[in-house]
Each structure stands twice: as structure tokens, then as C-alpha cells.
Design an enzyme around this catalytic site. Structure first.
Site, mmCIF file in Angstrom:
data_model
loop_
_atom_site.group_PDB
_atom_site.id
_atom_site.type_symbol
_atom_site.label_atom_id
_atom_site.label_comp_id
_atom_site.label_asym_id
_atom_site.label_seq_id
_atom_site.Cartn_x
_atom_site.Cartn_y
_atom_site.Cartn_z
ATOM 1 N N GLU A 79 16.731 21.392 -18.794
ATOM 2 C CA GLU A 79 15.309 21.503 -18.452
ATOM 3 C C GLU A 79 15.149 22.572 -17.386
ATOM 4 O OE1 GLU A 79 13.912 20.708 -15.272
ATOM 5 O OE2 GLU A 79 15.851 20.171 -14.408
ATOM 6 N N HIS A 91 10.979 18.410 -14.428
ATOM 7 C CA HIS A 91 10.036 18.414 -13.317
ATOM 8 C C HIS A 91 8.671 17.917 -13.794
ATOM 9 C CE1 HIS A 91 13.288 20.955 -11.883
ATOM 10 N NE2 HIS A 91 12.792 20.862 -10.672
ATOM 11 N N SER A 118 17.319 18.620 -10.778
ATOM 12 C CA SER A 118 17.041 19.957 -10.283
ATOM 13 C C SER A 118 18.271 20.534 -9.587
ATOM 14 C CB SER A 118 15.820 19.913 -9.348
ATOM 15 O OG SER A 118 15.360 21.205 -9.047
#
Length: 333
Positions: free
Chosen positions: A207, A277, A104
Site C-alpha cells: 500500500e 492509510h 507505514s
């Protein structure tokens, strides 16, 4: 191989202490010598301490050079620190054996290490969300845990997954390149900055979470228009969940995004990587030389021939951790 592991907070605030304590206990049971950084629970607005506090924590961990430096969580905050990070210090910690782990918001740390120090790191789980979940919340995912443990012991050599039927046309694809990427939004925020690595012929994985497919498409097309996508050998997309449909979509969805992307780049685009995630995620060596091999719908990312992995594996073998078989994790999303 040394198993010292430090948990530190470089970005978003930890609202509760219990998940962090739970993560530390679980990681200790897995054989890691766990230390929680002194400011891991610091709070300043939405951040895990003010910028100076988080920067000091980052440098403190680098100076200690534990075997593993795992971020407690992502969120937002690393971008504020990028211009002030002592990248040489972090690069030296990698030379001394530290593996920086996260995803992230930590994408900018991974990319910065590549850009400034040509240093490898690991896109993988984080303490708060992966190892800190209570049993009622689902606990720790077995694949995530096992993959991480083998990766940190120098034993993980590959990960495999099955892509959807729409990707079946890539059967026989075999390419080799530098594995890089991470969270799409954070990755794109580095475009035009000194913190973005200049990698050609790589394997780019991406992602994101809570981004509607049209926003994902816009970011992907920005990468295409910047020349980054055509310069790669393959693009591998992980999870892009968490978004809500709109009345304006009229059939437009993530598949539409992928179809549009394929029209804008000559580089093969694969989907289905179990990373992002989501509870089940593999660990990926950012900056490693990786072979991507497709057989039918089965995809293998293999880094056993990466020079740095060979050194780590040899070290692990000397310490008595090696097994008698190859290590890879197949996670079918």
C-alpha cells in the site's frame, strides 16, 4: 492472554499530546493495560526524539516485552535506526509474547524482524491516527478496532474483502505462503540491504499514500525487475490514495498502473485489500503462513492453520477469551 500494551514513538514526531492521551484512554477501555513510553512525546526536528532517544525507546520496550508494542505513528525515522537495532533483543521479545504493531514507516521494522529474527509481527493500526482521532474527526473506525482487538487476543483467524470487477478473473485461485510486505516506498527502500527478507512463494501485500500512480508503477516495476514479484504466489494491493491528477495523465490512473504491473509479472495481482492509510483497516500477521482463497470476487486471507496462531489461540482459549465460532472480518472497500 496478557493485555499489557506499550505505546512508543520510533519515527515521526507527535505534534500534540492530546491524541496520544485519547488513544491510551480508549485502548484502556478496550481492556488493555496501557503504558506510554517515557519518550513518546520527545521532539527533535521532524522526529519523535533524536536517533539515540528513539533507538533507546525501541530497546526499552523490547526488554520489557509487553504483550503488545504499538507505534504511536509512522512518518519517517525507522530507516535511520535499522543498522543499530539489536534484532536479537527484539526477536527475543517476540518469543516472550510481544506483538509489534504498526504500518507505514513501521514496514522496515516488520521486515527487519523477519530478516534478522524470523519473527512475526502485525501490520495494523497505530495510536495517534487510528485510536487518537477526536469524535469530530470521525473517532475510531469500528472494523479497525474490532479486528485489532480480536487479533491481539489471538482470536482473529482470517480477513475477507471483495475485489473490484477487474479482478474477477482470479476466481478459484488458492495459494499458501508467507504473508509479508507493507508500505511500498519503505519496502522498496530495503532492496539490496540486509534488512530485506528473502522470501519466495509468499503472499506480498503493498500500500502507499500520496504517491502518483506513475511513481507507484515505477516502484512496482523495480520489484518486478528485481525478481521479487515473480517469486511470489500472489500480490495483494491495498489503498493507494491521496494523489492528485496531472494534466499529463491523459487517462493514465491507478488502473493503468495495475494493468502495466500485470504485464510484467506472472504472479496474480489482486486489488481492494482494506489496508493502508485509510480509516478502515484490517490487522495482518506479517510472517504468518496464510492461505489466500478467491471465490468470484470474494477474497479470504486465512491464517488459522499457521503454527504460531494455533499456539496463540490455544493460549487465549485457556485464558477464557475464546468464542464458540470462527473469527474473521469482512471489510468491503
Amino acid at each position: 492472554m496478557s493485555n499489557s500494551l506499550t505505546l512508543f514513538t520510533p519515527a515521526g514526531v507527535l505534534l500534540k499530546s492530546q491524541p496520544l492521551k485519547r488513544a491510551a484512554k480508549r485502548l484502556a477501555k478496550l481492556g488493555f493495560d496501557v503504558t506510554i513510553d517515557q519518550d513518546a512525546l520527545a521532539k527533535h526536528q521532524r522526529f519523535g526524539g533524536d536517533d539515540a532517544t528513539r533507538l533507546a525507546a525501541l530497546h526499552r520496550v523490547a526488554e520489557a516485552a509487553p504483550s503488545i508494542a504499538m507505534a504511536t505513528r509512522g512518518g519517517y525515522g525507522m530507516t535511520r535506526l535499522l543498522d543499530r537495532i539489536d534484532w536479537a533483543l527484539l526477536g527475543k521479545s517476540v518469543q516472550n509474547g510481544t506483538r509489534w504493531v504498526g504500518l507505514s514507516d513501521l514496514t522496515s521494522l516488520h521486515m527487519g524482524l523477519l530478516a534478522h529474527a524470523k519473527a512475526q509481527s502485525w501490520a495494523g493500526p497505530m495510536a495517534y491516527g487510528d485510536f487518537g482521532r477526536s469524535s469530530k474527526e470521525g473517532g475510531v473506525d469500528d472494523v479497525t478496532q474490532d479486528c485489532f482487538v480480536e487479533a491481539m487476543n489471538g482470536l482473529l483467524e482470517a480477513v475477507g474483502f471483495r475485489c473490484p470487477k477487474s479482478d474477477a478473473g482470479h476466481d478459484g485461485l488458492a495459494v499458501r505462503g508467507t504473508l509479508w510486505g507493507g508500505n511500498l516506498t519503505v519496502f522498496n527502500s530495503l532492496l539490496g540491504t540486509k534488512h530485506m527478507p528473502k522470501i519466495k512463494g509468499g503472499i506480498l501485500f503493498l500500500e502507499d499514500i500520496n504517491e502518483h500512480p506513475y511513481r507507484v508503477e515505477r516502484n512496482l516495476l523495480q520489484l518486478a525487475q528485481a525478481g521479487i514479484l515473480d517469486a511470489q504466489k500472489a500480490i495483494v494491493l491495498g489503498d493507494f490514495g491521496g494523489w492528485s491528477k496531472s494534466p499529463n495523465d491523459r487517462g493514465y490512473d491507478f488502473k493503468s498502473t495495475v494493468a502495466a504491473l500485470r504485464e510484467h509479472t506472472k504472479t496474480p495481482v489482486l486489488t481492494g485489500l482494506p489496508f493502508g492509510h485509510v480509516d478502515t483497516k484490517v490487522s495482518l500477521p506479517v510472517g504468518a503462513q496464510v492461505d489466500l482463497i478467491v471465490q468470484g470476487r470474494d477474497v479470504l486471507l486465512d491464517w488459522q492453520n499457521d503454527p504460531q496462531h494455533k499456539r496463540a489461540h490455544a493460549h487465549a482459549h485457556e485464558e477464557g477469551h475464546a468464542h464458540d465460532h470462527d473469527h474473521d472480518h469482512a471489510a468491503h472497500a
